[in-house]
Motif scaffolding. Structure first.
Motif, short mmCIF file in Angstrom:
data_model
loop_
_atom_site.label_atom_id
_atom_site.label_comp_id
_atom_site.label_asym_id
_atom_site.label_seq_id
_atom_site.Cartn_x
_atom_site.Cartn_y
_atom_site.Cartn_z
N UNK D 11 0.86 -1.18 0.00
CA UNK D 11 0.00 0.00 0.00
C UNK D 11 0.90 1.24 0.00
N UNK D 12 1.19 1.76 -1.20
CA UNK D 12 2.08 2.91 -1.30
C UNK D 12 3.47 2.54 -0.81
N UNK D 13 3.99 3.31 0.14
CA UNK D 13 5.34 3.02 0.64
C UNK D 13 5.33 2.01 1.78
N UNK D 14 4.14 1.49 2.10
CA UNK D 14 4.01 0.54 3.21
C UNK D 14 3.84 -0.90 2.70
N UNK D 15 4.56 -1.82 3.34
CA UNK D 15 4.34 -3.24 3.05
C UNK D 15 4.08 -3.96 4.37
N UNK D 16 3.03 -4.78 4.41
CA UNK D 16 2.79 -5.61 5.59
C UNK D 16 3.06 -7.07 5.20
N UNK D 17 4.00 -7.69 5.91
CA UNK D 17 4.31 -9.10 5.65
C UNK D 17 3.75 -9.92 6.80
N UNK D 18 2.71 -10.69 6.53
CA UNK D 18 2.11 -11.51 7.57
C UNK D 18 2.71 -12.91 7.49
N UNK D 19 3.39 -13.28 8.57
CA UNK D 19 4.10 -14.57 8.62
C UNK D 19 3.14 -15.61 9.17
N UNK D 20 2.68 -16.51 8.32
CA UNK D 20 1.64 -17.43 8.77
C UNK D 20 2.16 -18.86 8.85
N UNK D 21 2.16 -19.41 10.06
CA UNK D 21 2.63 -20.80 10.24
C UNK D 21 3.91 -20.84 11.05
N UNK D 22 4.82 -21.74 10.67
CA UNK D 22 6.07 -21.94 11.40
C UNK D 22 7.21 -21.21 10.74
N UNK D 23 7.83 -20.29 11.44
CA UNK D 23 8.97 -19.55 10.89
C UNK D 23 10.26 -20.30 11.25
N UNK D 24 10.80 -21.00 10.25
CA UNK D 24 11.98 -21.85 10.48
C UNK D 24 12.92 -21.67 9.29
N UNK D 25 13.95 -22.48 9.25
CA UNK D 25 14.87 -22.44 8.13
C UNK D 25 14.14 -22.70 6.80
N UNK D 26 13.12 -23.55 6.85
CA UNK D 26 12.36 -23.91 5.64
C UNK D 26 11.54 -22.73 5.11
N UNK D 27 11.38 -21.67 5.91
CA UNK D 27 10.57 -20.53 5.48
C UNK D 27 11.37 -19.53 4.65
N UNK D 28 12.69 -19.71 4.61
CA UNK D 28 13.59 -18.69 4.09
C UNK D 28 13.21 -18.22 2.68
N UNK D 29 13.04 -19.14 1.74
CA UNK D 29 12.75 -18.77 0.36
C UNK D 29 11.48 -17.92 0.28
N UNK D 54 2.92 -19.45 14.50
CA UNK D 54 2.68 -20.38 15.60
C UNK D 54 3.96 -20.76 16.32
N UNK D 55 5.06 -20.80 15.57
CA UNK D 55 6.30 -21.33 16.14
C UNK D 55 7.44 -20.64 15.42
N UNK D 56 8.41 -20.16 16.17
CA UNK D 56 9.60 -19.54 15.59
C UNK D 56 10.79 -20.23 16.23
#
Ligand SMILES: Nc1ncnc2c1ncn2[C@@H]1O[C@H](COP(=O)(O)OP(=O)(O)O)[C@@H](O)[C@H]1O
Ligand SMILES: Nc1ncnc2c1ncn2[C@@H]1O[C@H](COP(=O)(O)OP(=O)(O)O)[C@@H](O)[C@H]1O
Lengths: 117, 147, 147, 117
Positions: D11-29, D54-56
């Motif tokens: 939204x213009x100069x704003x970005x919202x990144x919603x991290x949904x699920x498990x944030x792990x090494x597998x999330x990197x890409x 849920x889990x980081x």
């Protein structure tokens, strides 16, 4: 590691038994002791509050059946509220909901009681 | 401790051993629920699994191992093709099937003991149940949930 | 499968074996949390335990067992007097202590790799940590939480 | 068993990144791919929404460090909201809260952004 208590509220002919913790075979003595205080207090209506019950197993349901037997003998009626949808399903499978009608919350359980009196 | 199971690149089984002491079935139940989540079981079916696993563990502790604390109940969790398969292993000799269906009315009136709902619930909460004895004289309650 | 531990009428240990595959540390973490609840750990300290157990399991999978799925990581949960003792067992040869303390600034600037927070967190989240090798050539990460 | 997605709002100069699920090494890409879309969109402010995380684990935090490095190079600022008290504590231990200030909810994160612009 006994992690269960009954909090009892007595108010005229009404008794509210709040089942707090794990309702299992190990809970039996505490449930029956609390129940006997509803008898001495001449309570006619017993509301079972499950909103602080974390876990109920089949032996815990048998404790409720024992309670139901005694309540029927003493001509007291049992109602319940606060069960999770899962345990509502389990109680329904066993048939308990026919004998212990379940209400969403304390207010609606009390309202049903008003209506029936 | 080394476990092999290589078909379909499925993960090796998870094993949980609990003492035959009331309360510890909750550790087995929570582990089973966590495993169920990992393999894609919905929250509602995980609740069903929780109750079924807890009841099977309590039976294994009580009727199989006679509550001897140092005799463990083992829970083995695995996926076979598209089915979650859970074995609950005790050191008892099992029982005769089928068991009489509990009747609530009779339990309320005292004609039947109040207990006796475990198998009834297990059978209704999972997709399949089997009871077998192994060559090592163990008794296995096998629960299956289709994924 | 038979486990004995009779001092103080403490329950026998609980054992959980998971494959060395990312994701399964969550089953160990949930089982440890459930066990912690059973022995009276508060919700806040259970959260600390969850993170510490997950990190120790991931290290055991990665550095100990090199992510070989069929090589299990074993979690052993027990209470000794008033301490919750958790062993995380892998088949590797361990490592030299102490490991260099991670510095966030250097990680942001790229002087250090971004990874390397596991031990740092474990040490801060539990009351005691020990690393040992057993005679069976296993490596044990032992976490203690005072009850 | 990859149980993680980034929901991106631009939204213009704003970005919202919603991290949904498990944030792990597998999330990197997935995190880096979503991040690169904030670059193409010329976003200057990135809000990380952890209310559906849920889990980081520590590898997941390293993914955030990589994100932070790149955002600093691109002169973007990072803020966060929705972390549980436990993960706020963990982020604080690691030092991340100094670089990625945390707000209770989306509204207060947005308000802080308004104030700083
Ligand atoms: N693992 C087991 N080993 C031996 N007998 C069992 C086992 N599981 C169930 N049973 C038998 O089946 C009966 C019914 O079990 P259940 O429905 O769970 O009720 P309860 O345990 O309350 O008796 C038990 O009384 C027991 O005789
Ligand atoms: N169970 C283990 N077996 C062998 N080495 C280990 C083990 N646990 C930790 N280590 C060593 O300690 C180092 C730091 O671990 P950690 O702080 O968790 O960061 P990371 O795993 O991201 O490198 C690892 O890189 C590894 O060399």
């Amino acid at each position: 590691m006994q992690d269960f208590v009954v909090k009892l509220e007595l108010d005229g002919t009404l008794a509210v038994m709040s089942m707090q913790g794990d309702l299992t075979n190990e809970s039996k003595t505490r449930v029956i002791n609390a129940y006997e205080r509803t008898l001495s207090a001449k309570a006619r209506h017993i509301l079972l509050d499950f909103s602080h019950t974390e876990y109920i197993n089949s032996a815990g349901m048998s404790v409720l059946i024992t309670l139901l037997t005694r309540a029927q003998e003493a001509d007291q009626d049992l109602r319940a509220f606060g069960l999770s949808p899962h345990f509502q399903k389990i109680f329904d499978m066993v048939g308990l909901l026919k004998y212990i009608p379940h209400f969403e919350d304390r207010a609606s359980a009390l309202a049903s009681l008003e209506k029936d009196r | 401790m080394r476990i092999v199971d290589k078909q379909h690149d499925l993960p090796s089984p998870v094993s949980v051993v609990i003492p035959s002491r009331p309360g510890f079935e909750k550790v087995a139940m929570d582990a089973a629920s966590s495993y169920g989540k990992l393999v894609g079981l919905s929250a509602e079916r995980r609740d069903d699994l929780r109750t079924a696993v807890a009841e099977a563990c309590i039976n294994a502790m009580e009727h199989g191992n006679r509550f001897s604390d140092e005799t463990g109940v083992e829970l083995i969790l695995r996926v076979r093709k598209t089915t979650l398969v859970i074995d609950i292993v005790d050191f008892g000799s099992g029982f005769r099937h089928p068991v009489k269906r509990p009747v609530l009315k009779k339990k309320i009136s005292g004609e039947e003991p109040a207990r006796g709902w475990g198998l009834f619930l297990i059978e209704r909460l999972v997709d399949e149940v089997e009871f077998t004895r192994t060559k090592q004289k163990k008794h296995v309650t096998r629960l299956k949930m289709h994924l």
